[in-house]
Every structure is written in structure tokens, then in C-alpha cells.
Write an enzyme that holds these catalytic residues in place. Structure first.
Site, mmCIF file in Angstrom:
data_model
loop_
_atom_site.group_PDB
_atom_site.id
_atom_site.type_symbol
_atom_site.label_atom_id
_atom_site.label_comp_id
_atom_site.label_asym_id
_atom_site.label_seq_id
_atom_site.Cartn_x
_atom_site.Cartn_y
_atom_site.Cartn_z
ATOM 1 N N HIS A 14 0.809 -1.221 0.000
ATOM 2 C CA HIS A 14 0.000 0.000 0.000
ATOM 3 C C HIS A 14 0.843 1.272 0.000
ATOM 4 O O HIS A 14 0.596 2.185 -0.790
ATOM 5 C CB HIS A 14 -0.945 0.014 1.213
ATOM 6 C CG HIS A 14 -1.904 -1.126 1.238
ATOM 7 N ND1 HIS A 14 -1.624 -2.311 1.898
ATOM 8 C CD2 HIS A 14 -3.130 -1.277 0.674
ATOM 9 C CE1 HIS A 14 -2.653 -3.135 1.749
ATOM 10 N NE2 HIS A 14 -3.576 -2.542 1.011
ATOM 11 N N ARG A 181 -22.849 16.981 13.135
ATOM 12 C CA ARG A 181 -22.928 18.145 12.251
ATOM 13 C C ARG A 181 -24.246 18.071 11.476
ATOM 14 O O ARG A 181 -24.576 17.027 10.919
ATOM 15 C CB ARG A 181 -21.761 18.162 11.259
ATOM 16 C CG ARG A 181 -20.395 18.440 11.878
ATOM 17 C CD ARG A 181 -19.325 18.413 10.800
ATOM 18 N NE ARG A 181 -18.003 18.678 11.318
ATOM 19 C CZ ARG A 181 -17.450 19.877 11.416
ATOM 20 N NH1 ARG A 181 -18.144 20.945 11.028
ATOM 21 N NH2 ARG A 181 -16.234 20.029 11.884
#
Length: 273
Positions: A14, A181
Site C-alpha cells: 500500500h 454536524r
């Protein structure tokens, strides 16, 4: 427990890094944003670009000691991307490459009145409001920072007169509902998160972010030292909006100052041993 270190030329899948590329570095700075890697590395010292693959952009920097007590040491700077899964992947591969200590360097939204835009939060523990860390330790296991590294960051902030608090963050898997939020596309927040910010405030939690709990728990499981600090770029007690570019640069300059001083102190202490 067996540890599966990489061979010197073996390239991680990765991060695309190898032990040879790290040149003996055993410390890594971990911003989330790939775009912040180069500036953070250059704030530490002379910098060489390494790789950029997926969310993992990396540089190798040479920390400039002040005064010169030991030879300059390489330090890796590698982005983790946003959230727990990509962060844990990064930590796994860095551990295989010989990294022994990691410092997350990020941005955050404060939820306490005393934390102003541009201030820095040095995180001593994290609420595990994410799922990745549960793959490394049961939920009863705490997400706590390494004491020595955290003390070093707090000392550096004091010496450099950087406005800061040592606090407890809440690490959420999501930017909108998990951080309560309501300025998202639908404005919908799951019932379990409605009113949650007030509860965290009552418990003394200082800020929301998305990676620290994963860093702390995964690092503990891998046998690494871990610390975290974040610059405040949103003050949730006043507004949901992200601060101006000027405030963002101020926060960035401040956490760079803390990390640079802390690394200098760390390397100086190691050089005396």
C-alpha cells in the site's frame, strides 16, 4: 509474539515503501492529508520525496539538531488518508519497516470554549467512536497515548510558547453525523448521535477528529509508541465552518513548531544515552 519484519528491498503493497528507502528511520510523522506531507517534512529539515501511492504520500526528512549533539537522524513523514482503515494499514506496514514511534499531526474541530482557532490540542486519550480499533482490541480497551512522547510534545509547546491544551479527543468514523454536524446534504443525524456533542463536552472532551483512536490502539497492539497533536481549524461552539486559510496556516505553523522542538529534544536525549 512473532514480528514479521520486511526484507530490506521488500516493497510494501500500500505505501510502496521499503526498509532500504527509510535509511534507518525509526520515527514517523503521520499527517492525514497527502498535501501536507512536504511542508511538514521541510519544516523539520532537508527533505527527499519518496513515494506517492493511493492516500500514502511520503518524504524522508533530516531533523536538524539544535545544538548539534548527535548526528542528524532521518524521520519519515507519511500521510495516512482520512479515517481509521487507511491509518491502520499505514501503521501495519510502517511497523514491518522498522518504525518504532509515530506522531499523528492533524487538524481538528474544538468543542470547548477555551480552545481557540489556531490553538493546538495535544491528545492524551481518545474516545473510540470508530470501528477500526475494535479489530485490534476489544471496546473495553482504552485508546491512550504514549506517556513519554506526549510529555515531550507538551514540554515543546510550553518552551515554544504555543497556545495549547492537553486533552481528550473524540475520533469519529464520519465527518458529519458522528460529529453531530447538521450542515450535511440532508441535515439528518442518527438518533444515537443527536445530543452527543453536549455529552462529550460535559465529559471534558476537547475536540473531534477521525484518526487518533485508531493510531493509539493499533500502535499499542503493534508495540509502537504513539502520540497525537492537532491544530484547531474549526470552533464548533461558534460555527460549523472551517476557518480561513490564514488560520489554517497559523495552526500548521504552530504544530510544526511543536513537533520540530519535540524531535530535537528526543534525539538529543537519545544521543546522550
Amino acid at each position: 509474539m512473532d514480528h514479521h519484519y520486511a526484507e530490506p528491498h521488500e516493497v510494501m503493497y500500500h505505501t510502496q515503501l521499503s526498509r532500504e528507502m527509510l535509511m534507518g528511520a525509526d520515527t514517523a510523522l503521520l499527517p492525514g492529508d497527502p498535501g501536507r506531507v512536504r511542508s511538514l517534512a521541510e519544516a523539520m529539515g532537508p527533505t527527499v520525496d519518496l513515494t506517492s501511492h493511493r492516500e500514502y504520500t511520503s518524504c524522508l526528512t533530516q531533523v536538524q539538531n539544535r545544538p548539534v549533539l548527535v548526528q542528524n537522524r532521518p524521520v519519515l513523514v507519511c500521510s495516512t488518508g482520512m479515517g481509521g482503515p487507511s491509518t491502520a494499514i499505514c501503521l501495519e506496514e510502517l511497523a514491518r519497516l522498522g518504525i518504532k514511534r509515530v506522531i499523528r499531526v492533524g487538524t481538528t474541530g474544538s468543542i470547548q470554549e477555551g480552545l481557540e482557532l489556531g490553538d493546538v490540542v495535544i491528545i492524551k486519550a481518545a474516545v473510540r467512536l470508530e470501528g477500526t480499533s475494535a479489530h485490534y482490541a476489544p471496546l473495553e480497551f482504552p485508546a491512550v497515548a504514549d506517556f513519554e512522547l506526549t510529555q515531550l510534545l507538551a514540554y515543546a509547546a510550553l518552551v515554544e510558547s504555543v497556545p495549547h491544551q492537553v486533552g481528550i479527543c473524540c475520533s469519529s468514523d464520519t465527518f458529519w453525523p458522528g460529529q453531530e454536524r447538521y450542515d450535511s446534504f440532508t441535515g439528518y443525524v442518527l438518533r444515537r448521535f443527536q445530543g452527543s456533542m453536549k455529552e462529550w463536552q460535559q465529559l471534558g472532551v476537547t475536540n473531534y477528529e477521525m484518526e487518533t483512536a485508531t493510531v493509539f490502539v493499533t500502535a499499542q497492539a503493534l508495540g509502537l509508541q504513539a502520540a497525537s497533536l492537532c491544530g484547531v481549524v474549526a470552533k464548533r461552539t461558534e460555527s460549523e465552518s472551517i476557518a480561513s486559510p490564514e488560520i489554517y496556516r497559523l495552526a500548521e505553523n504552530r504544530f510544526q513548531t511543536i513537533v520540530r522542538r519535540a524531535l530535537n529534544e528526543l534525539l538529543a536525549r537519545e544521543g546522550k544515552k
